[in-house]
Scaffold this motif. Structure first.
Motif, PDB file in Angstrom:
ATOM      1  N   GLY A 215     -19.360   9.834   7.264  1.00  0.00           N
ATOM      2  CA  GLY A 215     -20.341   8.771   7.265  1.00  0.00           C
ATOM      3  C   GLY A 215     -21.299   8.868   8.445  1.00  0.00           C
ATOM      4  O   GLY A 215     -20.954   9.360   9.516  1.00  0.00           O
ATOM      5  N   CYS A 216     -22.518   8.389   8.240  1.00  0.00           N
ATOM      6  CA  CYS A 216     -23.542   8.422   9.283  1.00  0.00           C
ATOM      7  C   CYS A 216     -23.624   7.043   9.932  1.00  0.00           C
ATOM      8  O   CYS A 216     -23.801   6.031   9.251  1.00  0.00           O
ATOM      9  CB  CYS A 216     -24.888   8.796   8.666  1.00  0.00           C
ATOM     10  SG  CYS A 216     -26.220   8.945   9.857  1.00  0.00           S
ATOM     11  N   ALA A 217     -23.492   6.995  11.253  1.00  0.00           N
ATOM     12  CA  ALA A 217     -23.530   5.734  11.984  1.00  0.00           C
ATOM     13  C   ALA A 217     -24.957   5.192  12.013  1.00  0.00           C
ATOM     14  O   ALA A 217     -25.889   5.881  12.430  1.00  0.00           O
ATOM     15  CB  ALA A 217     -23.012   5.925  13.401  1.00  0.00           C
TER      16      ALA A 217
ATOM     17  N   ARG B 167     -27.185   1.784  13.251  1.00  0.00           N
ATOM     18  CA  ARG B 167     -27.137   0.557  14.033  1.00  0.00           C
ATOM     19  C   ARG B 167     -28.539  -0.006  14.231  1.00  0.00           C
ATOM     20  O   ARG B 167     -29.430   0.680  14.721  1.00  0.00           O
ATOM     21  CB  ARG B 167     -26.500   0.805  15.405  1.00  0.00           C
ATOM     22  CG  ARG B 167     -26.238  -0.473  16.201  1.00  0.00           C
ATOM     23  CD  ARG B 167     -25.578  -0.174  17.542  1.00  0.00           C
ATOM     24  NE  ARG B 167     -26.498   0.514  18.438  1.00  0.00           N
ATOM     25  CZ  ARG B 167     -27.393  -0.122  19.213  1.00  0.00           C
ATOM     26  NH1 ARG B 167     -27.481  -1.436  19.182  1.00  0.00           N
ATOM     27  NH2 ARG B 167     -28.183   0.573  20.012  1.00  0.00           N
TER      28      ARG B 167
ATOM     29  N   ASP C 199     -24.519  -2.932  11.644  1.00  0.00           N
ATOM     30  CA  ASP C 199     -23.794  -1.825  12.271  1.00  0.00           C
ATOM     31  C   ASP C 199     -22.815  -1.305  11.239  1.00  0.00           C
ATOM     32  O   ASP C 199     -21.851  -1.985  10.882  1.00  0.00           O
ATOM     33  CB  ASP C 199     -23.059  -2.321  13.516  1.00  0.00           C
ATOM     34  CG  ASP C 199     -22.552  -1.173  14.395  1.00  0.00           C
ATOM     35  OD1 ASP C 199     -22.449  -0.038  13.879  1.00  0.00           O
ATOM     36  OD2 ASP C 199     -22.257  -1.407  15.574  1.00  0.00           O
ATOM     37  N   THR C 200     -23.077  -0.106  10.697  1.00  0.00           N
ATOM     38  CA  THR C 200     -22.242   0.405   9.625  1.00  0.00           C
ATOM     39  C   THR C 200     -22.101   1.915   9.731  1.00  0.00           C
ATOM     40  O   THR C 200     -22.929   2.588  10.357  1.00  0.00           O
ATOM     41  CB  THR C 200     -22.826   0.015   8.243  1.00  0.00           C
ATOM     42  OG1 THR C 200     -21.929   0.397   7.196  1.00  0.00           O
ATOM     43  CG2 THR C 200     -24.174   0.682   8.014  1.00  0.00           C
ATOM     44  N   ASN C 201     -21.067   2.437   9.124  1.00  0.00           N
ATOM     45  CA  ASN C 201     -20.803   3.867   9.135  1.00  0.00           C
ATOM     46  C   ASN C 201     -20.042   4.215   7.855  1.00  0.00           C
ATOM     47  O   ASN C 201     -18.821   4.285   7.839  1.00  0.00           O
ATOM     48  CB  ASN C 201     -19.985   4.266  10.366  1.00  0.00           C
ATOM     49  CG  ASN C 201     -19.853   5.767  10.520  1.00  0.00           C
ATOM     50  OD1 ASN C 201     -20.033   6.517   9.563  1.00  0.00           O
ATOM     51  ND2 ASN C 201     -19.520   6.216  11.709  1.00  0.00           N
TER      52      ASN C 201
ATOM     53  N   ALA D   8     -27.097   7.930  13.883  1.00  0.00           N
ATOM     54  CA  ALA D   8     -26.249   8.962  14.496  1.00  0.00           C
ATOM     55  C   ALA D   8     -26.512   9.089  15.996  1.00  0.00           C
ATOM     56  O   ALA D   8     -26.491  10.185  16.555  1.00  0.00           O
ATOM     57  CB  ALA D   8     -26.455  10.305  13.791  1.00  0.00           C
TER      58      ALA D   8
ATOM     59  N   SER E  13     -24.058  11.696   3.764  1.00  0.00           N
ATOM     60  CA  SER E  13     -24.206  10.269   3.494  1.00  0.00           C
ATOM     61  C   SER E  13     -25.447   9.999   2.663  1.00  0.00           C
ATOM     62  O   SER E  13     -26.462  10.702   2.791  1.00  0.00           O
ATOM     63  CB  SER E  13     -24.296   9.488   4.812  1.00  0.00           C
ATOM     64  OG  SER E  13     -23.121   9.628   5.562  1.00  0.00           O
TER      65      SER E  13
END
Length: 250
Positions: free
Chosen positions: A12-14, A16, A36-38, A73, A194
């Motif tokens: 997964g790609c962070a 924010r 804020d997700t990943n 990222a 992702s």
């Protein structure tokens, strides 16, 4: 067909966003948006004008925020264009807004040249991608002669050739017939990185990890698709029973 992207290490790609705002011609299109997700598969839903396409351009670094902090990222895609080219691909709704070269091979080669590959290396890598998609025979075809679905596939191959960790899809199936849509979906299903998929069609988001529901440039809801989608559909059907379409915003 072999998988267009064979790197199984991708996760997964962070993403924010902290109080992100974007003002266009005096109108606040994105309004203090925070998340804020990943996850590997994020669907984005919302009504027309809710800020979905604008968000895709912010995340890909095509436009900058008016206020707030945004990272993909760990970097800001607008301020670090080299990282954005390497890490993020954007598939537009209309391929005519994306294709700029006469032939398929030239189009697929272009992104690789942007990454710094020399002419011969970029050409060979582009041919390899065409081969993996089973479309090597398209290399000399003029993009203008292709159907809408074929143009979408050229754009997708151009993005996949650059091996991004994240592909953002802005209504990629709009106006496509069912067979073409299913073919493109099959290619996307093989992508090991992702995906952020913006769409009006709930059927496009089966098996997505999370849904982001935007309303007036803000997060209405973010969470598991099995919980968010029924709420979204119920709200949209309720609006459909009202005279909401007659309202004019100032």
């Amino acid at each position: 067909m072999n998988k267009p992207n064979e790197d199984s290490t991708m996760t997964g790609c962070a993403i924010r966003l902290d109080q992100v705002c974007l003002e266009i011609e005096g109108k606040l299109v994105i309004n203090q948006l925070s998340l804020d997700t990943n996850v590997r598969r994020l669907g984005v839903i919302g009504r027309n004008g809710s800020g979905k396409s604008t968000l895709s351009r912010l995340l890909s670094g095509l436009i900058d925020t008016t206020a707030g902090q945004l990272e993909i990222a760990g970097f800001n895609p607008f301020k670090d264009r080299r990282a954005a080219l390497r890490e993020v691909g954007l598939l537009f709704q209309n391929p005519e807004h994306q294709i700029i070269f006469p032939t398929v091979l030239e189009e697929v080669t272009f992104g690789l040249r942007q990454l710094g590959q020399d002419k011969n290396t970029a050409k060979n890598n582009a041919l390899e991608v065409l081969s993996r998609f089973g479309k090597e025979h398209w290399q000399d075809a003029h993009c203008s002669s292709l159907s809408q679905g074929q143009k979408h596939l050229v754009c997708l191959m151009s993005i996949v050739a650059m091996k991004p960790n994240l592909i953002i899809l802005d209504e990629p199936f709009a106006g496509l017939d069912i067979p073409t849509k299913r073919q493109l979906q099959r290619y996307l299903d093989t992508f090991s990185g992702s995906l952020i998929h913006i769409t009006h069609d709930p059927d496009d988001l089966h098996n997505y990890d999370q849904l982001l529901w935007l309303e007036a440039g803000q997060v209405e809801a973010l969470g598991d698709s099995n919980e968010i989608m029924p709420r979204y559909l119920a709200a949209m059907h309720k609006l459909g029973e009202s005279d909401d379409i007659s309202d004019i915003s100032s």
